[in-house]
Write a protein that holds these residues in place. Structure first.
Motif, PDB file in Angstrom:
ATOM      1  N   LEU A 106      42.700  29.446  19.422  1.00  0.00           N
ATOM      2  CA  LEU A 106      43.118  30.910  20.582  1.00  0.00           C
ATOM      3  C   LEU A 106      44.757  30.866  20.136  1.00  0.00           C
ATOM      4  O   LEU A 106      44.688  32.727  20.203  1.00  0.00           O
ATOM      5  CB  LEU A 106      42.633  30.278  21.987  1.00  0.00           C
ATOM      6  CG  LEU A 106      42.748  30.831  22.838  1.00  0.00           C
ATOM      7  CD1 LEU A 106      41.764  32.565  22.295  1.00  0.00           C
ATOM      8  CD2 LEU A 106      42.766  30.369  24.034  1.00  0.00           C
ATOM      9  N   ILE A 107      45.497  30.097  20.893  1.00  0.00           N
ATOM     10  CA  ILE A 107      46.747  30.127  20.502  1.00  0.00           C
ATOM     11  C   ILE A 107      46.415  31.609  18.823  1.00  0.00           C
ATOM     12  O   ILE A 107      47.932  32.270  18.536  1.00  0.00           O
ATOM     13  CB  ILE A 107      47.661  29.542  20.168  1.00  0.00           C
ATOM     14  CG1 ILE A 107      47.696  28.527  21.510  1.00  0.00           C
ATOM     15  CG2 ILE A 107      49.170  29.251  19.811  1.00  0.00           C
ATOM     16  CD1 ILE A 107      48.115  27.352  21.725  1.00  0.00           C
ATOM     17  N   GLU A 110      45.745  35.138  19.139  1.00  0.00           N
ATOM     18  CA  GLU A 110      46.421  35.670  19.992  1.00  0.00           C
ATOM     19  C   GLU A 110      48.512  35.871  19.500  1.00  0.00           C
ATOM     20  O   GLU A 110      49.154  35.684  21.014  1.00  0.00           O
ATOM     21  CB  GLU A 110      46.484  34.933  21.792  1.00  0.00           C
ATOM     22  CG  GLU A 110      45.144  35.094  22.198  1.00  0.00           C
ATOM     23  CD  GLU A 110      44.752  35.783  24.399  1.00  0.00           C
ATOM     24  OE1 GLU A 110      45.878  34.818  24.172  1.00  0.00           O
ATOM     25  OE2 GLU A 110      43.470  35.860  24.154  1.00  0.00           O
ATOM     26  N   THR A 114      49.882  31.776  23.589  1.00  0.00           N
ATOM     27  CA  THR A 114      48.650  32.440  24.775  1.00  0.00           C
ATOM     28  C   THR A 114      49.243  31.982  25.826  1.00  0.00           C
ATOM     29  O   THR A 114      49.857  31.397  26.453  1.00  0.00           O
ATOM     30  CB  THR A 114      47.974  31.804  24.077  1.00  0.00           C
ATOM     31  OG1 THR A 114      46.465  32.911  25.170  1.00  0.00           O
ATOM     32  CG2 THR A 114      47.471  30.533  24.577  1.00  0.00           C
ATOM     33  N   SER A 115      49.028  33.009  26.983  1.00  0.00           N
ATOM     34  CA  SER A 115      49.402  32.143  27.851  1.00  0.00           C
ATOM     35  C   SER A 115      48.314  31.932  28.853  1.00  0.00           C
ATOM     36  O   SER A 115      46.962  31.625  28.789  1.00  0.00           O
ATOM     37  CB  SER A 115      48.760  33.928  29.113  1.00  0.00           C
ATOM     38  OG  SER A 115      47.778  34.429  29.135  1.00  0.00           O
ATOM     39  N   SER A 118      45.273  33.333  30.004  1.00  0.00           N
ATOM     40  CA  SER A 118      44.334  33.963  28.672  1.00  0.00           C
ATOM     41  C   SER A 118      43.584  32.507  28.352  1.00  0.00           C
ATOM     42  O   SER A 118      42.588  32.925  27.399  1.00  0.00           O
ATOM     43  CB  SER A 118      45.372  34.195  27.531  1.00  0.00           C
ATOM     44  OG  SER A 118      45.459  35.984  28.399  1.00  0.00           O
ATOM     45  N   MET A 119      44.311  31.402  28.397  1.00  0.00           N
ATOM     46  CA  MET A 119      43.330  30.574  27.574  1.00  0.00           C
ATOM     47  C   MET A 119      42.876  29.883  28.440  1.00  0.00           C
ATOM     48  O   MET A 119      41.642  29.727  28.590  1.00  0.00           O
ATOM     49  CB  MET A 119      44.545  29.524  27.721  1.00  0.00           C
ATOM     50  CG  MET A 119      43.473  28.161  26.546  1.00  0.00           C
ATOM     51  SD  MET A 119      44.642  26.607  26.747  1.00  0.00           S
ATOM     52  CE  MET A 119      44.244  26.356  29.010  1.00  0.00           C
ATOM     53  N   GLU A 168      52.894  29.613  29.009  1.00  0.00           N
ATOM     54  CA  GLU A 168      52.158  29.287  28.045  1.00  0.00           C
ATOM     55  C   GLU A 168      52.426  28.325  26.859  1.00  0.00           C
ATOM     56  O   GLU A 168      52.646  27.936  27.193  1.00  0.00           O
ATOM     57  CB  GLU A 168      53.099  31.078  27.696  1.00  0.00           C
ATOM     58  CG  GLU A 168      54.270  31.022  26.735  1.00  0.00           C
ATOM     59  CD  GLU A 168      55.312  32.091  26.396  1.00  0.00           C
ATOM     60  OE1 GLU A 168      54.899  32.737  26.523  1.00  0.00           O
ATOM     61  OE2 GLU A 168      56.176  31.443  26.431  1.00  0.00           O
TER      62      GLU A 168
END
Length: 236
Positions: A106-107, A110, A114-115, A118-119, A168
């Motif tokens: 995910l990181i 993005e 990633t915030s 969002s995570m 983040e």
């Protein structure tokens, strides 16, 4: 859902049998699986093992590899070269590397950062929510913001100038040292966990990362060779 086309109880039994072998750090053979769990499913063995292996890899981050084709022996190891599975000392603890790899992916997708919002939004789709005990991962907030940060797999920092404070996530130094963006991308692609329109961009970035790592290794080797040569000339 990976197990839906096979006898549910049999698939579950094999999954638990493999997890037990992983906890004991023991290899496993086809004969053991047939005698212990799959007595009546020898003809379906390849298909059942394949589905259970995918489940182990996706959910737990544990890879099943055939290490002796002649003897049908298999090893169980952490995926992607990672060395920490998040298991506690008790016998009921589960490997948690699958969740870690999902977060690293995910990181990466993005933009390498990633915030926290969002995570958690993404993880909630997997039933992983802060403050709610998960059957495999335990209390995820502590695992993600404390345990994996202390293990240096994740960096958890305040967004600069944010008021009220927002946080983040980035890859930590241990993640960079043990695995690569390419390995994570290949893992995500295997299970279709990526946005198709993003794949070319992500692949190009992962390829650049591989090239940079290769150049760094060459520079390190060249530097070592120069130091060795200088030391040799300086020795009477």
């Amino acid at each position: 859902s990976l197990l839906q086309d096979a006898p549910e109880e049999t698939m579950s039994d094999l999954l638990n049998f493999l997890l037990l072998k992983y906890r004991m750090k023991e290899p496993i053979t086809k004969e053991e699986m047939l005698n212990g769990v799959l007595k009546n499913y020898e003809d379906q063995f390849p298909a059942i093992l394949s589905r259970v292996s995918k489940c182990l890899e996706l959910v737990y981050g544990i890879e099943v590899k055939e290490v002796d084709p002649a003897g049908h022996a298999y090893s169980l190891s952490i995926c992607l070269g990672l060395t920490y599975d998040g298991m506690q000392s008790d016998d009921q603890s589960m490997p948690k590397t699958g969740l870690l790899i999902s977060i690293l992916g995910l990181i990466f997708m993005e933009g390498n950062c990633t915030s926290e919002e969002s995570m958690w939004e993404a993880l909630s789709m997997l039933g992983v929510c802060p403050g709610s005990e998960h059957s495999i991962y335990g209390e995820p907030r502590k695992l993600i913001t404390e345990d994996w940060v202390q293990e240096n797999y994740l960096e958890y920092r305040q967004v600069p100038d944010s008021d009220p404070a927002r946080y983040e996530f980035l890859w930590g130094p241990r993640a960079h040292a043990e695995t690569t963006k390419m390995k994570v991308l290949e893992y995500l692609g295997k299970f279709n966990i990526t946005v198709p329109s993003l794949f070319p961009y992500l692949y190009e970035e992962a390829l650049r990362d591989e090239e940079e790592r290769a150049q760094a290794r060459i520079a390190t080797l060249n530097g070592t060779s120069v130091m060795a040569s200088t030391s040799s000339r300086a020795t009477p």
